[in-house]
Write a protein that holds these residues in place. Structure first.
Motif, PDB file in Angstrom:
ATOM      1  N   LEU A 399       0.810  -1.219   0.000  1.00 12.22           N
ATOM      2  CA  LEU A 399       0.000   0.000   0.000  1.00 12.22           C
ATOM      3  C   LEU A 399       0.848   1.277   0.000  1.00 12.22           C
ATOM      4  CD1 LEU A 399      -2.736  -1.072   2.592  1.00 12.22           C
ATOM      5  CD2 LEU A 399      -2.871  -1.136   0.095  1.00 12.22           C
ATOM      6  N   ARG A 400       2.165   1.129   0.034  1.00 10.69           N
ATOM      7  CA  ARG A 400       3.153   2.225   0.038  1.00 10.69           C
ATOM      8  C   ARG A 400       3.285   2.888   1.403  1.00 10.69           C
ATOM      9  NH1 ARG A 400       4.518   4.214  -5.381  1.00 10.69           N
ATOM     10  NH2 ARG A 400       3.273   3.119  -6.934  1.00 10.69           N
ATOM     11  N   GLU A 401       2.237   2.819   2.200  1.00  9.70           N
ATOM     12  CA  GLU A 401       2.289   3.320   3.558  1.00  9.70           C
ATOM     13  C   GLU A 401       1.238   2.576   4.374  1.00  9.70           C
ATOM     14  OE1 GLU A 401       1.481   7.475   3.253  1.00  9.70           O
ATOM     15  OE2 GLU A 401      -0.668   7.194   2.935  1.00  9.70           O
ATOM     16  N   GLU A 402       1.358   2.643   5.675  1.00  9.76           N
ATOM     17  CA  GLU A 402       0.408   1.922   6.503  1.00  9.76           C
ATOM     18  C   GLU A 402      -0.988   2.526   6.398  1.00  9.76           C
ATOM     19  OE1 GLU A 402       1.844   1.365  10.521  1.00  9.76           O
ATOM     20  OE2 GLU A 402       2.609  -0.594   9.896  1.00  9.76           O
ATOM     21  N   ALA A 403      -1.970   1.648   6.463  1.00  9.38           N
ATOM     22  CA  ALA A 403      -3.374   2.061   6.425  1.00  9.38           C
ATOM     23  C   ALA A 403      -4.170   1.128   7.333  1.00  9.38           C
ATOM     24  CB  ALA A 403      -3.916   2.012   5.005  1.00  9.38           C
ATOM     25  N   THR A 404      -5.308   1.597   7.778  1.00 10.63           N
ATOM     26  CA  THR A 404      -6.192   0.786   8.609  1.00 10.63           C
ATOM     27  C   THR A 404      -7.406   0.381   7.777  1.00 10.63           C
ATOM     28  OG1 THR A 404      -5.483   1.970  10.590  1.00 10.63           O
ATOM     29  CG2 THR A 404      -7.538   0.716  10.740  1.00 10.63           C
ATOM     30  N   PHE A 405      -7.769  -0.895   7.825  1.00  9.06           N
ATOM     31  CA  PHE A 405      -8.848  -1.401   6.977  1.00  9.06           C
ATOM     32  C   PHE A 405      -9.507  -2.603   7.659  1.00  9.06           C
ATOM     33  CE2 PHE A 405      -4.699  -2.959   5.730  1.00  9.06           C
ATOM     34  CZ  PHE A 405      -4.848  -4.330   5.700  1.00  9.06           C
ATOM     35  N   GLU A 426      -3.450 -12.395   4.520  1.00 10.29           N
ATOM     36  CA  GLU A 426      -2.614 -12.016   5.649  1.00 10.29           C
ATOM     37  C   GLU A 426      -2.186 -10.564   5.503  1.00 10.29           C
ATOM     38  OE1 GLU A 426       0.102 -15.782   6.586  1.00 10.29           O
ATOM     39  OE2 GLU A 426      -0.001 -15.296   4.437  1.00 10.29           O
ATOM     40  N   ALA A 427      -1.746  -9.973   6.614  1.00  7.65           N
ATOM     41  CA  ALA A 427      -1.265  -8.584   6.595  1.00  7.65           C
ATOM     42  C   ALA A 427       0.034  -8.492   7.389  1.00  7.65           C
ATOM     43  CB  ALA A 427      -2.313  -7.656   7.193  1.00  7.65           C
ATOM     44  N   ARG A 428       0.849  -7.490   7.014  1.00 10.21           N
ATOM     45  CA  ARG A 428       2.120  -7.277   7.714  1.00 10.21           C
ATOM     46  C   ARG A 428       2.353  -5.792   7.919  1.00 10.21           C
ATOM     47  NH1 ARG A 428       7.643  -6.943   5.999  1.00 10.21           N
ATOM     48  NH2 ARG A 428       7.086  -7.466   3.848  1.00 10.21           N
ATOM     49  N   ARG A 429       2.754  -5.432   9.123  1.00 11.49           N
ATOM     50  CA  ARG A 429       3.015  -4.034   9.447  1.00 11.49           C
ATOM     51  C   ARG A 429       4.405  -3.627   8.979  1.00 11.49           C
ATOM     52  NH1 ARG A 429       0.269  -1.235  14.464  1.00 11.49           N
ATOM     53  NH2 ARG A 429       0.835   0.415  12.974  1.00 11.49           N
ATOM     54  N   GLN A 430       4.582  -2.355   8.784  1.00  9.64           N
ATOM     55  CA  GLN A 430       5.889  -1.821   8.436  1.00  9.64           C
ATOM     56  C   GLN A 430       6.831  -2.038   9.616  1.00  9.64           C
ATOM     57  OE1 GLN A 430       5.721   1.708   6.116  1.00  9.64           O
ATOM     58  NE2 GLN A 430       7.575   2.578   7.030  1.00  9.64           N
ATOM     59  N   GLY A 431       8.040  -2.516   9.312  1.00 14.37           N
ATOM     60  CA  GLY A 431       9.014  -2.778  10.363  1.00 14.37           C
ATOM     61  C   GLY A 431       8.889  -4.147  10.991  1.00 14.37           C
ATOM     62  N   TRP A 435       3.656 -12.125   9.471  1.00 12.66           N
ATOM     63  CA  TRP A 435       2.369 -11.996   8.790  1.00 12.66           C
ATOM     64  C   TRP A 435       1.259 -12.437   9.742  1.00 12.66           C
ATOM     65  CZ3 TRP A 435       1.709  -9.811   4.082  1.00 12.66           C
ATOM     66  CH2 TRP A 435       2.842  -9.671   3.268  1.00 12.66           C
ATOM     67  N   THR A 436       0.171 -11.679   9.778  1.00 10.64           N
ATOM     68  CA  THR A 436      -0.983 -11.983  10.616  1.00 10.64           C
ATOM     69  C   THR A 436      -2.154 -12.376   9.724  1.00 10.64           C
ATOM     70  OG1 THR A 436      -0.290 -10.394  12.294  1.00 10.64           O
ATOM     71  CG2 THR A 436      -2.594 -11.078  12.319  1.00 10.64           C
ATOM     72  N   GLU A 437      -2.751 -13.522   9.992  1.00 11.02           N
ATOM     73  CA  GLU A 437      -3.888 -13.961   9.174  1.00 11.02           C
ATOM     74  C   GLU A 437      -5.105 -13.079   9.436  1.00 11.02           C
ATOM     75  OE1 GLU A 437      -6.865 -17.754   8.850  1.00 11.02           O
ATOM     76  OE2 GLU A 437      -4.696 -18.207   8.778  1.00 11.02           O
ATOM     77  N   LEU A 438      -5.719 -12.616   8.354  1.00 10.56           N
ATOM     78  CA  LEU A 438      -6.938 -11.809   8.422  1.00 10.56           C
ATOM     79  C   LEU A 438      -8.178 -12.672   8.263  1.00 10.56           C
ATOM     80  CD1 LEU A 438      -5.863  -8.780   6.200  1.00 10.56           C
ATOM     81  CD2 LEU A 438      -5.684  -9.006   8.684  1.00 10.56           C
ATOM     82  N   CYS A 439      -8.158 -13.543   7.280  1.00  9.34           N
ATOM     83  CA  CYS A 439      -9.282 -14.441   7.046  1.00  9.34           C
ATOM     84  C   CYS A 439      -8.862 -15.522   6.074  1.00  9.34           C
ATOM     85  CB  CYS A 439     -10.501 -13.682   6.525  1.00  9.34           C
ATOM     86  SG  CYS A 439     -10.309 -13.026   4.873  1.00  9.34           S
ATOM     87  N   ASN A 440      -9.680 -16.540   5.975  1.00  6.65           N
ATOM     88  CA  ASN A 440      -9.452 -17.596   4.994  1.00  6.65           C
ATOM     89  C   ASN A 440     -10.799 -17.994   4.423  1.00  6.65           C
ATOM     90  OD1 ASN A 440     -10.538 -20.059   6.587  1.00  6.65           O
ATOM     91  ND2 ASN A 440      -9.080 -19.104   8.009  1.00  6.65           N
ATOM     92  N   TRP A 459       1.403  -4.105   4.103  1.00  6.12           N
ATOM     93  CA  TRP A 459       1.380  -5.157   3.090  1.00  6.12           C
ATOM     94  C   TRP A 459       0.226  -6.130   3.335  1.00  6.12           C
ATOM     95  CZ3 TRP A 459       6.044  -3.541   5.255  1.00  6.12           C
ATOM     96  CH2 TRP A 459       6.960  -2.960   4.361  1.00  6.12           C
ATOM     97  N   ILE A 460      -0.365  -6.603   2.261  1.00  8.86           N
ATOM     98  CA  ILE A 460      -1.401  -7.634   2.303  1.00  8.86           C
ATOM     99  C   ILE A 460      -0.971  -8.752   1.353  1.00  8.86           C
ATOM    100  CG2 ILE A 460      -3.824  -8.193   1.834  1.00  8.86           C
ATOM    101  CD1 ILE A 460      -4.417  -5.207   2.314  1.00  8.86           C
ATOM    102  N   ARG A 461      -1.091  -9.982   1.813  1.00  6.88           N
ATOM    103  CA  ARG A 461      -0.721 -11.120   0.963  1.00  6.88           C
ATOM    104  C   ARG A 461      -1.918 -12.049   0.776  1.00  6.88           C
ATOM    105  NH1 ARG A 461       4.381 -14.393   2.873  1.00  6.88           N
ATOM    106  NH2 ARG A 461       2.939 -15.153   4.507  1.00  6.88           N
TER     107      ARG A 461
END
Length: 492
Positions: A399-405, A426-431, A435-440, A459-461
């Motif tokens: 996303l080029r920068e952190e965002a909340t969603f 999954e999502a990952r914070r800057q720094g 990776w944290t699972e969001l849903c499956n 980041w979202i994967r």
């Protein structure tokens, strides 16, 4: 990664089942209205008997434009009118029966409600569809199959030739005994042929070859809604022993457990004839399909409507919501307010796609024509895909920068078939390296809306664990809304 040599031929064949263009256009409509209105509105019944006096049909303030404006406030794209329900009363002056609006005091017997609604839809930018009940409790020829089928075709021709373009012809399978004690045998093939001749762009829904009933009228949805299913499902709603014959309240909530899985590999293995047969979820904003003053306090809440929306539109199905006008001929104020609130909620959630400036990387791409960046394009024909035989793949969105969603929307390129069978987001914070699972989830299809507690990340994967031959992805959307209690569950 798997390769084409390891993909069974029957899986390849399933992957290549695709929708017709009329089915694609229908799927893109997503949310639209049913309007149930007839003599039942004035008798306070759900099913008419066919013996009602047309004189009772006399709405005092009917305004089809108001219906259209209420639909538009919710973001709806079309309206399907019950031109004739089981009671046989016609909302247009049919030449083939005297049981019509022409015999009523409404508009001094010169009214044509089908025309008023069709014109209001065109004026307001909604598509217009028709419901015509095959079961007619008024018509004396019902049960004399050949004679009645000819009568029914005459009425169907009137509706398909006198009211402009129709996007949908909606049939149900209700079937009862005729007044002569005979069971009517519907000539479905003749009905379909006439529709294809006169309105070739119209989908034929439920008892038809284009759109499949979800299996209930209560808004229940399947966790995995497949569009590619065995062809025998086209006949399910036409089998008279399974049709609705009694208005006992149980039919509306019927959903057989064996129908939960209609299209997984376990189901389609060994099936020679597969078809593209997408699902529609239909329910009413009130307990009944027709207006009853006693239900004014029982209108579905916005949260209830959102749950159905997420399960239907967000689960690879369309959402057909019934809005019954009252005796005035207007959508009741409570219903109208609820529809406005639904539209406001949807617009607030999906107004801004955080993915638009993103950088996309993929595990692999077939060639430049199917680059990962295609999922950010507005071109409906663009999409990402890996090489043939690549059944597992991943996409990473920066996303080029952190965002909340709290919402991620995934869309396959359904013109290439339905292919994704299991995925994880999954999502990952800057720094961070974690990776944290969001849903499956399982299927994606036309649209999958994934919801979860708000997360802040850069980041979202998307990892596709299983697919048919190779996956596709046409769009991704990332959104933030006000969190709705109980709606985010980590599963999509």
């Amino acid at each position: 990664m798997s390769n084409s040599a390891s993909t069974p031929d029957w899986v390849k064949a399933a992957a290549q089942i695709v929708p017709s263009e009329r089915q694609v256009r229908w799927q893109e409509m997503e949310l639209y209205a049913f309007v149930h209105f007839t003599v039942n509105t004035f008798t306070d019944r759900e099913w008419g008997l066919g013996s009602e006096d047309p004189q009772i049909f006399n709405p005092t303030d009917l305004d089809a434009r108001q219906w259209v404006e209420v639909c538009k406030s919710a973001g709806m794209t079309g309206l399907i009118l019950t031109c004739k329900h089981h009671d046989g009363f016609c909302l247009w002056p049919s030449k083939y029966t005297d049981h019509t609006v022409a015999a009523s005091p409404w508009r001094s017997g010169r009214g044509d409600l089908v025309k008023e609604v069709a014109d209001a839809c065109r004026e307001g930018g909604l598509k217009f569809g028709i419901y015509l009940s095959p079961w007619d409790r008024h018509e004396r020829s019902y049960g004399d199959s050949d004679v009645y089928n000819e009568f029914f075709l005459h009425q169907l021709r009137e509706l398909l030739t006198n009211y402009g373009e129709v996007f949908c012809v909606w049939f149900d399978g209700a079937c009862g005994e005729g007044p002569n004690g005979k069971k009517q045998v519907y000539d479905w093939d003749a009905y379909y042929a006439l529709i294809r001749e006169l309105q070739p762009e119209a989908v034929i829904s439920v008892c038809g070859p284009d759109v499949r009933w979800c299996g209930n009228e209560a808004g229940h949805t399947r966790p995995s809604e497949w569009s590619v299913v065995p062809a025998y499902l086209q006949d399910n709603e036409k089998i008279q022993k399974e049709s609705q014959q009694v208005d006992d309240g149980t039919f509306a909530s019927r959903m057989d457990t064996q129908d939960i899985d209609l299209g997984s590999r376990d189901v389609i293995r060994g099936q020679r004839d597969l078809i593209w047969y997408p699902a529609e979820v239909n329910t009413s904003i009130r307990p009944g399909w027709f207006y009853h003053a006693s239900e004014d306090e029982l209108v579905k809440s916005v949260d209830e409507l959102m749950r159905i929306y997420y399960g239907s539109v967000g689960g690879n199905a369309n959402f057909l919501l019934n809005l019954p006008p009252d005796k005035r001929g207007r959508i009741h104020e409570t219903d109208a307010e609820r529809l406005q609130a639904l539209g406001d909620r949807l617009r607030s959630i999906f107004r801004h796609n955080l993915a638009k400036p993103a950088i996309i990387q993929a595990s692999e791409t077939a060639d430049e024509l199917y680059a990962a960046s295609a999922i950010l394009s507005d071109d409906p024909h663009s999409y990402w895909r890996p090489r043939e035989g690549t059944e597992q793949a991943w996409l990473e969105i920066d996303l080029r920068e952190e965002a909340t969603f709290d919402h991620v929307v995934l869309m396959e390129h359904i013109r290439s078939g339905q292919r994704i069978e299991r995925f994880t987001l999954e999502a990952r914070r800057q720094g961070s390296e974690e990776w944290t699972e969001l849903c499956n989830g399982t299927v994606v299809g036309y649209k999958r809306i994934c919801r979860f507690a708000p997360v802040t990340a850069r980041w979202i994967r998307l990892t596709i664990h299983e697919s048919r031959w190779y996956p596709t992805l046409s769009r991704i959307g990332i959104y933030m809304s006000e969190q709705e209690e109980g709606l985010a569950d980590g599963k999509s």
